[in-house]
Design a protein around this motif. Sequence first.
Motif, PDB file in Angstrom:
ATOM      1  N   GLY A 390       0.816  -1.208   0.000  1.00  0.00           N
ATOM      2  CA  GLY A 390       0.000   0.000   0.000  1.00  0.00           C
ATOM      3  C   GLY A 390       0.849   1.257   0.000  1.00  0.00           C
ATOM      4  N   MET A 391       1.924   1.249   0.776  1.00  0.00           N
ATOM      5  CA  MET A 391       2.811   2.407   0.817  1.00  0.00           C
ATOM      6  C   MET A 391       3.444   2.664  -0.552  1.00  0.00           C
ATOM      7  SD  MET A 391       5.827   3.252   3.553  1.00  0.00           S
ATOM      8  CE  MET A 391       6.919   1.933   3.045  1.00  0.00           C
ATOM      9  N   MET A 392       3.850   1.601  -1.238  1.00  0.00           N
ATOM     10  CA  MET A 392       4.444   1.756  -2.559  1.00  0.00           C
ATOM     11  C   MET A 392       3.423   2.294  -3.567  1.00  0.00           C
ATOM     12  SD  MET A 392       7.613   0.990  -2.285  1.00  0.00           S
ATOM     13  CE  MET A 392       7.470   1.768  -0.679  1.00  0.00           C
ATOM     14  N   PHE A 393       2.192   1.772  -3.503  1.00  0.00           N
ATOM     15  CA  PHE A 393       1.160   2.246  -4.417  1.00  0.00           C
ATOM     16  C   PHE A 393       0.762   3.689  -4.099  1.00  0.00           C
ATOM     17  CE2 PHE A 393       0.370  -2.081  -5.935  1.00  0.00           C
ATOM     18  CZ  PHE A 393       0.014  -1.832  -7.259  1.00  0.00           C
ATOM     19  N   TYR A 394       1.051   4.125  -2.904  1.00  0.00           N
ATOM     20  CA  TYR A 394       0.777   5.511  -2.562  1.00  0.00           C
ATOM     21  C   TYR A 394       1.890   6.429  -3.059  1.00  0.00           C
ATOM     22  CZ  TYR A 394      -0.860   9.539   0.075  1.00  0.00           C
ATOM     23  OH  TYR A 394      -1.352  10.777   0.422  1.00  0.00           O
TER      24      TYR A 394
END
Length: 721
Positions: A390-394
């Motif tokens: 999720g952090m990467m996709f953010y």
Amino acid sequence: MNTIETFKYDNRIVRAFAWATVFWGLVGMSVGLLAACQLFWPALNLDLPFTTFGRIRPLHTNAVIFAFVGNGMFSGIYYSVQRLLKTRMYSDTLSWLNFWGWNLIIVAAAVTLPLGLTTSKEYAELEWPVDIAIAVVWIAFTVNLLGTILRRRERHMYVAIWFYIATAVTVALLHVVNSLALPAGWFKSYSVFAGVQDALVQWWYGHNAVAFFLTTPYLGLMYYFLPKAAERPVFSYRLSIIHFWALIFIYIWAGPHHLLYTALPDWVQSLGMVFSIMLVAPSWGGMLNGLLTLRGAWDKVRQDPVLKFLVVAVTAYGMATLEGPTLAIKSVNALSHYTDWTIAHVHTGALGWNGFLTFGMLYWLFPRLYRTTLWSTRLANYHFWIGLLGMMFYVVPMYVSGVTAGLMWKQFTSDGFLQYGNFLETTLRLLPMYQLRALGGALYVTGVILMIVNLYRTARQGQFEPETEAQAPALRPAPAPATVKWNHRWLEGVPVTFTVLATLAVLVGGLVEIVPMLLISSNVPRIAGVQPYTPLELLGRDLYIREGCVGCHSQMVRPFRSETERYGEYSKSGEFVFDHPFLWGSKRTGPDLHRVGGKYPDAWHYNHMNDPRSTSPGSIMPRYPWLLTQKLDLTPLPARIRTLRRLGVPYPPGAEDTAIQEACAQAEHIVANLKAGSVEAEPDREIIALIAYLQRLGRDIKQPAPVPATAATLSGPGAQP
């Protein structure tokens, strides 16, 4: 031989803050996910005043920073301080005052911010009654912390305690100075600083709120929980000394890097840039000290989800603290500022450093508080990988979005014209990135939900231990001065001296940067044509603040050809001398508005606020239909003008007595203009005041020097039809 003393650690306060962390984390991140979706799906604003992006964005930032991270910080501090100092907290009463006071403040924020009761100052939006409550609660925490240190049974303070002391002292200083304001009514105040000075004080606070609320206390938690989880001592004691003192001294100077290429004097900008670059050294010293603590324990990282979270947290800290100084370099900042690159940078720290360290700490704490094992290691590992994904996709889409916007704003054709002259062209290009960002946020929130299930089941299967009994020898008397070695080891045993020195270290930078800005008038050259806002414009400005317009629109044209071609003449420091507070903004989801006055007819603004897509097809701006129907409240005008006069705005004597009459006269002019544009409107509606304010922006430097002000001439240039 010292007497062995028996005492009990208080686990109830730790549990209370831990559960509050879990609750507010879910709330704050869910609100953030809603705000992220609103940026590509405007219908989610629901055409309601309480749910627009401008009002819920500060709700999201306050809930995540002060509710989630704040409660997590207190939970970790109350657990670690007792065990590091071998004593119970100084006062159970102060502990619970800290808990209930802090969480009631958060509830107050959750009520007032959607109502539009805000100062507009980033990370300091809460109005003066809540500011006073924050100061009282923080003092209670500080007294409790220092009182516990003074009655400790361990002579030398461990490195984590150093960071807690710096946090307690500096946050109090930052909050009090930045919140200085004069009330103009209940939940309405005006900053004592104006324009350039207000901008400098705000970002001295804003940057150092990141430093001393999101960084230093969490470094203290890192120095405690990482060695505990790894079962290894901290890599280097000497490196921790350098890390601490260099960090707290240098960090405080770096705030002006948020204001590069603005109307802030160059000397302050340069100081901010230089000290920001210097900040790499202590920041990376701390990161390396954390990661090298895992020497010989990397095999545990594969198996232990707690260490997985902590390793990623420390790595994210290192990446964010390298990127921050990079963004403070003027040539880089010229591209990145006002774009989503800044959003990506902030969330690398927030999601990675603060989020993951909090998750790791909670997974470590709960089994010990409830005297059991973690309910599901597998579920914690799922949380780790889903949260990391999720952090990467953010952040990755936000980096792409930021660079794309920065380049598009600056692109010229071969003929010398702006290639993307319509700001909306850039916004529409970024929508796929906003959608990916929302996907990342959804994944991150999903991980939090998994954690809540895991922690709840852990608590259910165990038995809470309200107090933990411990034994330790009483504190030995301090050694005689003749036998003392005057080194840092000695300093760790004298907490009062240590606290004074830490306070002096953080005071220097603020005094050097802020005091000259307040005392030397040449830092803000006056412009003869700049006049105070008319009464109607003042109310319109307050509506602009209420609706959170500053969250998407800047009011600062930088001295770049790409900006002067797009917006008009670059902004001068003297144009903001009557702005309490400043409204320069830090993000351009929409175009800059500093030169918008006179650019469009009144009817355009009326239609734009009613339905932005009617004037700007494809716009992601929310609708504001209530501004067209809600009556404008004129009764606060006299009090607000009196308050601003006390702050130095040159409203003439008696201006408050004629303010309502002046406002009504200017409103009639605007209504006549609207009628000429085929728009029927009542003069007593909020939209009229907002139009008056927008039409005033940026026009003073085009006016001749005013005649001496009287009540009859108060209406100024913005009052003309």
